[in-house]
Design a protein around this motif. Sequence first.
Motif, PDB file in Angstrom:
ATOM      1  N   VAL A 126      41.017  28.137  44.443  1.00 50.92           N
ATOM      2  CA  VAL A 126      40.901  29.591  44.260  1.00 50.92           C
ATOM      3  C   VAL A 126      42.181  30.148  43.635  1.00 50.92           C
ATOM      4  O   VAL A 126      42.131  31.010  42.751  1.00 50.92           O
ATOM      5  N   ILE A 127      43.327  29.640  44.064  1.00 50.46           N
ATOM      6  CA  ILE A 127      44.587  30.111  43.476  1.00 50.46           C
ATOM      7  C   ILE A 127      44.672  29.693  42.005  1.00 50.46           C
ATOM      8  O   ILE A 127      45.155  30.440  41.151  1.00 50.46           O
ATOM      9  N   THR A 128      44.166  28.497  41.696  1.00 51.05           N
ATOM     10  CA  THR A 128      44.136  28.052  40.294  1.00 51.05           C
ATOM     11  C   THR A 128      43.278  28.999  39.459  1.00 51.05           C
ATOM     12  O   THR A 128      43.660  29.371  38.333  1.00 51.05           O
ATOM     13  N   LEU A 129      42.156  29.410  40.016  1.00 53.70           N
ATOM     14  CA  LEU A 129      41.284  30.365  39.323  1.00 53.70           C
ATOM     15  C   LEU A 129      42.036  31.661  39.049  1.00 53.70           C
ATOM     16  O   LEU A 129      41.998  32.213  37.942  1.00 53.70           O
ATOM     17  N   ARG A 130      42.730  32.125  40.063  1.00 55.02           N
ATOM     18  CA  ARG A 130      43.501  33.370  39.939  1.00 55.02           C
ATOM     19  C   ARG A 130      44.596  33.243  38.876  1.00 55.02           C
ATOM     20  O   ARG A 130      44.863  34.179  38.125  1.00 55.02           O
ATOM     21  N   SER A 131      45.206  32.081  38.845  1.00 57.05           N
ATOM     22  CA  SER A 131      46.289  31.851  37.894  1.00 57.05           C
ATOM     23  C   SER A 131      45.760  31.736  36.465  1.00 57.05           C
ATOM     24  O   SER A 131      46.363  32.237  35.518  1.00 57.05           O
ATOM     25  N   LYS A 132      44.604  31.091  36.325  1.00 52.14           N
ATOM     26  CA  LYS A 132      44.035  30.851  35.002  1.00 52.14           C
ATOM     27  C   LYS A 132      43.522  32.145  34.372  1.00 52.14           C
ATOM     28  O   LYS A 132      43.509  32.283  33.154  1.00 52.14           O
ATOM     29  N   TYR A 133      43.105  33.084  35.223  1.00 52.60           N
ATOM     30  CA  TYR A 133      42.565  34.359  34.724  1.00 52.60           C
ATOM     31  C   TYR A 133      43.412  35.507  35.284  1.00 52.60           C
ATOM     32  O   TYR A 133      43.058  36.117  36.306  1.00 52.60           O
ATOM     33  N   PRO A 134      44.530  35.801  34.636  1.00 50.07           N
ATOM     34  CA  PRO A 134      45.451  36.825  35.164  1.00 50.07           C
ATOM     35  C   PRO A 134      44.801  38.191  35.317  1.00 50.07           C
ATOM     36  O   PRO A 134      45.294  39.028  36.076  1.00 50.07           O
ATOM     37  N   VAL A 135      43.690  38.396  34.635  1.00 52.36           N
ATOM     38  CA  VAL A 135      43.006  39.685  34.760  1.00 52.36           C
ATOM     39  C   VAL A 135      42.552  39.932  36.200  1.00 52.36           C
ATOM     40  O   VAL A 135      42.408  41.082  36.627  1.00 52.36           O
ATOM     41  N   ILE A 136      42.361  38.874  36.957  1.00 52.05           N
ATOM     42  CA  ILE A 136      41.965  39.065  38.363  1.00 52.05           C
ATOM     43  C   ILE A 136      43.071  39.827  39.102  1.00 52.05           C
ATOM     44  O   ILE A 136      42.801  40.713  39.903  1.00 52.05           O
ATOM     45  N   ALA A 137      44.318  39.503  38.798  1.00 49.32           N
ATOM     46  CA  ALA A 137      45.431  40.189  39.459  1.00 49.32           C
ATOM     47  C   ALA A 137      45.756  41.523  38.802  1.00 49.32           C
ATOM     48  O   ALA A 137      46.208  42.447  39.477  1.00 49.32           O
ATOM     49  N   SER A 138      45.533  41.630  37.513  1.00 49.57           N
ATOM     50  CA  SER A 138      46.045  42.814  36.822  1.00 49.57           C
ATOM     51  C   SER A 138      44.968  43.806  36.398  1.00 49.57           C
ATOM     52  O   SER A 138      45.277  44.943  36.068  1.00 49.57           O
ATOM     53  N   GLY A 139      43.708  43.387  36.381  1.00 50.12           N
ATOM     54  CA  GLY A 139      42.672  44.265  35.849  1.00 50.12           C
ATOM     55  C   GLY A 139      42.121  45.250  36.865  1.00 50.12           C
ATOM     56  O   GLY A 139      42.532  45.300  38.014  1.00 50.12           O
ATOM     57  N   ARG A 140      41.199  46.035  36.383  1.00 45.61           N
ATOM     58  CA  ARG A 140      40.476  46.972  37.251  1.00 45.61           C
ATOM     59  C   ARG A 140      39.164  46.323  37.666  1.00 45.61           C
ATOM     60  O   ARG A 140      38.575  45.578  36.899  1.00 45.61           O
ATOM     61  N   SER A 141      38.677  46.643  38.832  1.00 43.09           N
ATOM     62  CA  SER A 141      37.395  46.065  39.227  1.00 43.09           C
ATOM     63  C   SER A 141      36.284  47.109  39.173  1.00 43.09           C
ATOM     64  O   SER A 141      36.526  48.309  39.274  1.00 43.09           O
ATOM     65  N   ALA A 142      35.092  46.601  38.970  1.00 34.46           N
ATOM     66  CA  ALA A 142      33.915  47.463  38.918  1.00 34.46           C
ATOM     67  C   ALA A 142      32.736  46.652  39.419  1.00 34.46           C
ATOM     68  O   ALA A 142      32.777  45.424  39.432  1.00 34.46           O
ATOM     69  N   GLU A 143      31.696  47.334  39.838  1.00 29.84           N
ATOM     70  CA  GLU A 143      30.522  46.641  40.339  1.00 29.84           C
ATOM     71  C   GLU A 143      29.444  46.644  39.267  1.00 29.84           C
ATOM     72  O   GLU A 143      29.257  47.644  38.573  1.00 29.84           O
ATOM     73  N   VAL A 144      28.789  45.498  39.097  1.00 31.52           N
ATOM     74  CA  VAL A 144      27.613  45.457  38.232  1.00 31.52           C
ATOM     75  C   VAL A 144      26.423  45.747  39.151  1.00 31.52           C
ATOM     76  O   VAL A 144      25.985  44.883  39.898  1.00 31.52           O
ATOM     77  N   GLU A 145      25.964  46.949  39.112  1.00 33.80           N
ATOM     78  CA  GLU A 145      24.959  47.378  40.086  1.00 33.80           C
ATOM     79  C   GLU A 145      23.566  46.882  39.724  1.00 33.80           C
ATOM     80  O   GLU A 145      23.216  46.777  38.552  1.00 33.80           O
ATOM     81  N   GLY A 146      22.789  46.568  40.716  1.00 29.37           N
ATOM     82  CA  GLY A 146      21.387  46.234  40.523  1.00 29.37           C
ATOM     83  C   GLY A 146      21.134  44.843  39.991  1.00 29.37           C
ATOM     84  O   GLY A 146      19.990  44.475  39.723  1.00 29.37           O
ATOM     85  N   ALA A 147      22.188  44.050  39.834  1.00 34.51           N
ATOM     86  CA  ALA A 147      21.995  42.721  39.260  1.00 34.51           C
ATOM     87  C   ALA A 147      21.476  41.726  40.297  1.00 34.51           C
ATOM     88  O   ALA A 147      20.739  40.807  39.965  1.00 34.51           O
ATOM     89  N   CYS A 148      21.883  41.906  41.522  1.00 34.40           N
ATOM     90  CA  CYS A 148      21.456  40.952  42.539  1.00 34.40           C
ATOM     91  C   CYS A 148      21.442  41.613  43.902  1.00 34.40           C
ATOM     92  O   CYS A 148      22.058  42.657  44.114  1.00 34.40           O
ATOM     93  N   SER A 149      20.726  40.971  44.813  1.00 38.14           N
ATOM     94  CA  SER A 149      20.665  41.519  46.172  1.00 38.14           C
ATOM     95  C   SER A 149      21.778  40.873  46.986  1.00 38.14           C
ATOM     96  O   SER A 149      22.572  40.103  46.468  1.00 38.14           O
ATOM     97  N   GLU A 150      21.811  41.154  48.261  1.00 39.64           N
ATOM     98  CA  GLU A 150      22.850  40.625  49.157  1.00 39.64           C
ATOM     99  C   GLU A 150      22.996  39.115  49.030  1.00 39.64           C
ATOM    100  O   GLU A 150      22.052  38.387  49.096  1.00 39.64           O
TER     101      GLU A 150
END
Lengths: 460, 67
Positions: free
Chosen positions: A436-460
Motif C-alpha cells: 500500500v505504501i508503494t502504491l502511495r509512493s508510485k502515485y503522488p497524487v494520492i498524497a497531494s490531490g483532491r478527492s471526490a466521489e464517483v457517485e452511483g457507480a457501485c453499491s456498498e
Amino acid sequence: MFTDRLRRILIAVVLVLLVLISRFFPQTQDVFVSSKTASGSNTVYEIFVGSFCDSDHDGTGDLNGIRSKLDYIQGLGFDQIWLTPVHPSDTYHKYDVKDYCAIDPSFGTMADYEALLADCHSRGMRVLMDLVLNHTSSAHPWFQQAAAYLRSLPAGAVPDERECRYISYYRFSAEAQDGYAPLADSQWYYEARFWSGMPDLNLDSPLVREEIEEIAAFWLGKGVDGFRLDAVTSYYTNETEHNTEFMRYFCDTCRAIKSDCYIVGEAWTDRNTIASLYESGIDSLFDFPFADTGGVIAGVMSGQRPARDYVREMIASEELFSRANPDYTDAPFYTNHDTGRNADHFQPGQTAALKMAYAMSLLMRGNSFVYYGEEIGMNGSGRDENKRGAMYWSNLADDPDICSPPAGMDYIQLQYPPVSVQMNDPDSILNWFRSVITLRSKYPVIASGRSAEVEGACSE
Amino acid sequence: MFIRYDDVHEPVLLAMNLRDHDTECDLSILNEKLELAEALGAAGRLPTLNGSKVHLPAYSIALILGE
C-alpha cells in the motif's frame, strides 16, 4: 573571445528552450501540490523510542537501535520518522521533560542523535521531533527553582519575578483552583491539568517564549526536519483562539530559522476545532475524526457507517481545512501511542479487514502516520503501557533487539508472527503495508490531490 | 465505492471495497477508456477490469487510470 560568444549563445538557447517548455506544459504552473508533500511516499513511521529496538541490551530501546533498523523502516516505504520524546525525563514515556536541549541517557547521547539525523538525511528521510510545550516535568530545574523560591517566602509575601524569574514560567496561585495542584510544603498551588508531575507552562510569559525560541533554534540547528507538537488544545485549555495564536507564533519562529520546517500538531478534538486551529498556518494537525475506535475508519469497517462515509468525510475535511489554510497538509493516522492497536479492533481471523482498515488511513491525502508494530498487527489496548509494548522483531527468546515491556504492562498474547516471519510471507500484514505504501509512493497524487466521489457507480 | 484523486497532472481512480463480500462497479458514466494500473487484495483475490466494469473482491483495492 570565442568562449564568451559561445557561452552567450548557449545561454540564449537554454532560455528559448525554457520558454518553449513552459508554453507546452503550462499546467505545471497550476498544479495543486501541498507544500509539504508530493515527493516520496509521504508516510511517517511513529517510533515509541523505549520499546522499539535495544542496541545496548539494557532492556530499553534507544537511538542506536533505531539507526540499526533504518533499512527495515525505509524498506517498508516510509520516508519520515517521528520519535516520541527523547529528552531527559523520569517517566518511561518521556512526555514530561526535564531538559529540552539534551537526550535522555537511557536512549543514548547527543552524538547518537546527531548520527541518527545524519543517517536519515543520507537516505533522504526526514526526522520529526516530539516537542512537549504544554508542560514540563515537575523535576525540571525551572519548576524546582520556582518551587524553592515560593517555599522560601514568608506567609502572605508577594512573589517577585526579579528575585526568581522562574515563577513566571508557570501559573501559581495562592488559592485552590480547578486544574491546580498543591505545591508541597507551601501555601501555593500550580496549574497542572494532566497530573501534578506535569506543571503547565505559562506560554504567555515572554521569558518562556524566549526559551522556546532557543529550543527550536537548538534542534533545527542540529538538523531536525520538524516538530510534532504535543497536546496543542491544552496550551490554553480549550481556548481555541489563544491556542491558534500560540501555534502561529511557534510556526513563524521555526520558519524564520528553517523555512521548510514541517510542523504537525496533536489536537485531539472535533473537526471544526481542528479547522479553526489550521488558521494558525500550521502545516498539519492529526486527523483525529478518522482515527481510533470512534473514528470514521473504525465506524466504516465495523459496518456501523456506510462505506461511502469514508470518501464523504474525507471530502468534508478537505473543504473545511483548506478554507482555514489553503496550504494545509492533512495528517491521517489510525492508531498511535495513546490508542488501542488496530488488531484489537477486530476478532481473531479478520486479518483482511485489519489490513484494509490501515490501508484506508494510508490512502488518504497528506502525510500518513503509522504507529510502529501496526505493520505486523501487534496487539495492545487498555492501559497505556499495553499500547507501547516491545516491537516483536523475532520469536527468538534471546533476540537482543527486543526491548523489555514497559513496567506495569499486562501480559498480551500476540496474534500475529514477528517481523522475521512476516518478511518472508507474501500475504503477511507487513507485506500488505509495503504494497500500500508503494502504491502511495508510485502515485503522488494520492498524497497531494483532491478527492471526490464517483457517485452511483457501485453499491456498498 | 470509489474515490477519485485528482490533480492536473495525473487523475487517478482509487476503488476500494471495504466489505467482506464482492462488488462490481460500472464506470461507464465517466466516458473514458480505463486501465487497471494496480490491484491489491487484502484477502488474496485481486480486482479485475472488463471494459468499464470493475470487479472488486472483498477487501480489495484497484487503482484505475483513464487512457
